[in-house]
Design an enzyme around this catalytic site. Structure first.
Site, PDB file in Angstrom:
ATOM      1  N   HIS A 117       0.807  -1.238   0.000  1.00 18.60           N
ATOM      2  CA  HIS A 117       0.000   0.000   0.000  1.00 18.60           C
ATOM      3  C   HIS A 117       0.835   1.280   0.000  1.00 18.60           C
ATOM      4  O   HIS A 117       0.318   2.341  -0.360  1.00 18.60           O
ATOM      5  CB  HIS A 117      -0.929   0.022   1.216  1.00 18.60           C
ATOM      6  CG  HIS A 117      -1.988  -1.034   1.192  1.00 18.60           C
ATOM      7  ND1 HIS A 117      -2.869  -1.177   0.128  1.00 18.60           N
ATOM      8  CD2 HIS A 117      -2.306  -2.010   2.087  1.00 18.60           C
ATOM      9  CE1 HIS A 117      -3.680  -2.193   0.386  1.00 18.60           C
ATOM     10  NE2 HIS A 117      -3.366  -2.721   1.558  1.00 18.60           N
ATOM     11  N   ASP A 151      -3.481 -10.763  -2.303  1.00 20.81           N
ATOM     12  CA  ASP A 151      -3.928 -10.203  -1.029  1.00 20.81           C
ATOM     13  C   ASP A 151      -5.382  -9.717  -1.193  1.00 20.81           C
ATOM     14  O   ASP A 151      -5.774  -9.277  -2.265  1.00 20.81           O
ATOM     15  CB  ASP A 151      -3.005  -9.024  -0.694  1.00 20.81           C
ATOM     16  CG  ASP A 151      -3.175  -8.478   0.704  1.00 20.81           C
ATOM     17  OD1 ASP A 151      -2.266  -8.709   1.528  1.00 20.81           O
ATOM     18  OD2 ASP A 151      -4.192  -7.798   0.976  1.00 20.81           O
ATOM     19  N   HIS A 208      -6.673  -7.104  -0.206  1.00 13.95           N
ATOM     20  CA  HIS A 208      -6.702  -5.673  -0.520  1.00 13.95           C
ATOM     21  C   HIS A 208      -6.002  -5.394  -1.855  1.00 13.95           C
ATOM     22  O   HIS A 208      -4.980  -6.018  -2.161  1.00 13.95           O
ATOM     23  CB  HIS A 208      -5.985  -4.882   0.581  1.00 13.95           C
ATOM     24  CG  HIS A 208      -6.563  -5.071   1.951  1.00 13.95           C
ATOM     25  ND1 HIS A 208      -6.101  -6.028   2.830  1.00 13.95           N
ATOM     26  CD2 HIS A 208      -7.573  -4.422   2.582  1.00 13.95           C
ATOM     27  CE1 HIS A 208      -6.801  -5.961   3.962  1.00 13.95           C
ATOM     28  NE2 HIS A 208      -7.704  -5.003   3.836  1.00 13.95           N
ATOM     29  N   ASP A 212      -4.958 -12.603   3.801  1.00 20.11           N
ATOM     30  CA  ASP A 212      -6.212 -12.066   4.349  1.00 20.11           C
ATOM     31  C   ASP A 212      -7.421 -12.344   3.465  1.00 20.11           C
ATOM     32  O   ASP A 212      -8.525 -11.878   3.748  1.00 20.11           O
ATOM     33  CB  ASP A 212      -6.087 -10.563   4.661  1.00 20.11           C
ATOM     34  CG  ASP A 212      -5.404  -9.785   3.557  1.00 20.11           C
ATOM     35  OD1 ASP A 212      -5.225 -10.343   2.460  1.00 20.11           O
ATOM     36  OD2 ASP A 212      -5.058  -8.614   3.804  1.00 20.11           O
TER      37      ASP A 212
HETATM   38 ZN   LIG Z   1      -4.363  -7.105   2.766  1.00 18.40          ZN
END
Ligand SMILES: [Zn+2]
Length: 338
Positions: free
Chosen positions: A148, A185, A187, A273
């Site tokens: 990120h 992931d 995200h 996740d």
């Molecule tokens: Zn994540």
């Protein structure tokens, strides 16, 4: 046990695993320096993630075939391959202060966070060197894949974006042009995506929970790259509760996409996740999704780039899940070496 790599629905699509260059070991990185990257006091990204993985790796009896390698620290010049000097200075200052946040409230500063984040980034570069030199056939780093962070900002528990630094390092130090970044992931890997959105030489494929339901809210299917890079990025948003069956279906697109790009190196952000039971996401995959992706990426790496695959742990905030998912990735790497 069903081996999902044996895709019975599409036998013609199975990739042949070559054996001529597969004597080098799989490197797995461990060390207190990596465990230090984390945030205390109930933060989902705790210091216990490193130990949870390594404990399970030892218990799973895969250990004998693994070469354990140690972290190293990135230099400021290496960080600056991706990050702006102002941002590096900002992190250094916040690290000395040791309080407050590096972003709007997700990524706390602590004393020594600059060094801890530099250790993660440096370890990713050490693994790149090990794989590029042929010392390692492939490598895995549990605390890494901080996807990120942008070139000039921290975000979502991520201080220095080791994925982005690795891309620049592969180009500048190792002279590669065609690098592939695959991110599963939950995200969206926005820090990598937007840094290279208009860069045609980085192929990105990213499977993630739909941004309408999960941070950071980006990664729509319409985002395929800008200007000359249009068509070099693949975003695959998944609905909440997406399961293994749905993952395997969309994986076929990812695999074709990466195959066509003929990468010279594959970076694999394998955040855990997306497994059912993660406390901060809503997907419902199992570690078989990670095994499947890793098996297929090993085969692609063998086909295109002498096996060069570096897997980075990424997110995952349920300790059992991250241990299961990452052990499945390591096991797939070991099996591809046999
Ligand atoms: Zn994540």
């Amino acid at each position: 046990m069903l081996r999902l790599s044996q895709n019975r629905a599409h036998p013609e699509r199975r990739l042949k695993v070559t054996t001529n260059s597969e004597k080098a070991p799989v490197y797995v990185y461990r060390g207190e320096e990596l465990a230090r990257y984390g945030f205390g006091e109930g933060h989902p990204f705790g210091h216990d993630r490193h130990e949870a993985f390594h404990h399970e790796l030892i218990r799973s009896d895969l250990g004998a075939a693994i070469h354990y390698a140690s972290p190293r620290r990135a230099s400021v010049d290496e960080l600056a391959l991706f990050h702006s000097p102002d941002y590096i200075n900002f992190v250094s200052k916040k690290s000395a202060e040791g309080c407050g946040f590096l972003d709007g409230g997700d990524t706390p500063a602590f004393p020594g966070i600059f060094e801890a984040a530099s250790d993660v980034a440096g370890t990713t570069l050490a693994a790149v060197d090990a794989v590029m030199s042929g010392e390692a056939q492939r490598a895995f780093i549990p605390i890494a894949g901080l996807h990120h962070a942008g070139r000039d900002h921290a975000a979502g528990f991520c201080v220095f974006n080791d994925c982005g630094i690795a891309v620049e390092y592969l180009r500048q130090k190792h002279g590669l042009t065609r690098v592939a970044y695959v991110d599963i992931d939950a995200h969206h890997g926005d820090g990598v995506f937007y840094a290279f959105e208009d860069d045609p030489e980085l192929t990105i494929a990213d499977i993630h929970e739909d941004g309408r339901y999960l941070y950071p809210g980006t990664g729509s299917v319409k985002e395929t790259g800008k200007s000359t890079a249009k068509g070099t990025k693949l975003n695959v948003p998944m609905p909440p509760q997406a399961n293994d069956r749905m993952f395997f279906e969309v994986w076929e697109y990812v695999e074709d996409f990466i195959d066509k790009a003929r990468p010279e190196f594959i970076l694999f952000q394998c955040g855990a996740d997306s497994l059912a039971g993660d406390p901060i996401t809503h997907m419902a995959c199992s570690s078989e999704a990670h095994r499947h992706a890793a098996v297929r990426l090993c085969a692609l790496a063998n086909r295109h780039c002498r096996g060069r695959l570096l897997a980075l742990g990424g997110g995952g905030y349920n300790l059992k899940n991250l241990a299961d998912a990452w052990c499945a990735v390591v096991e797939a790497m070991l099996e591809a070496n046999e």
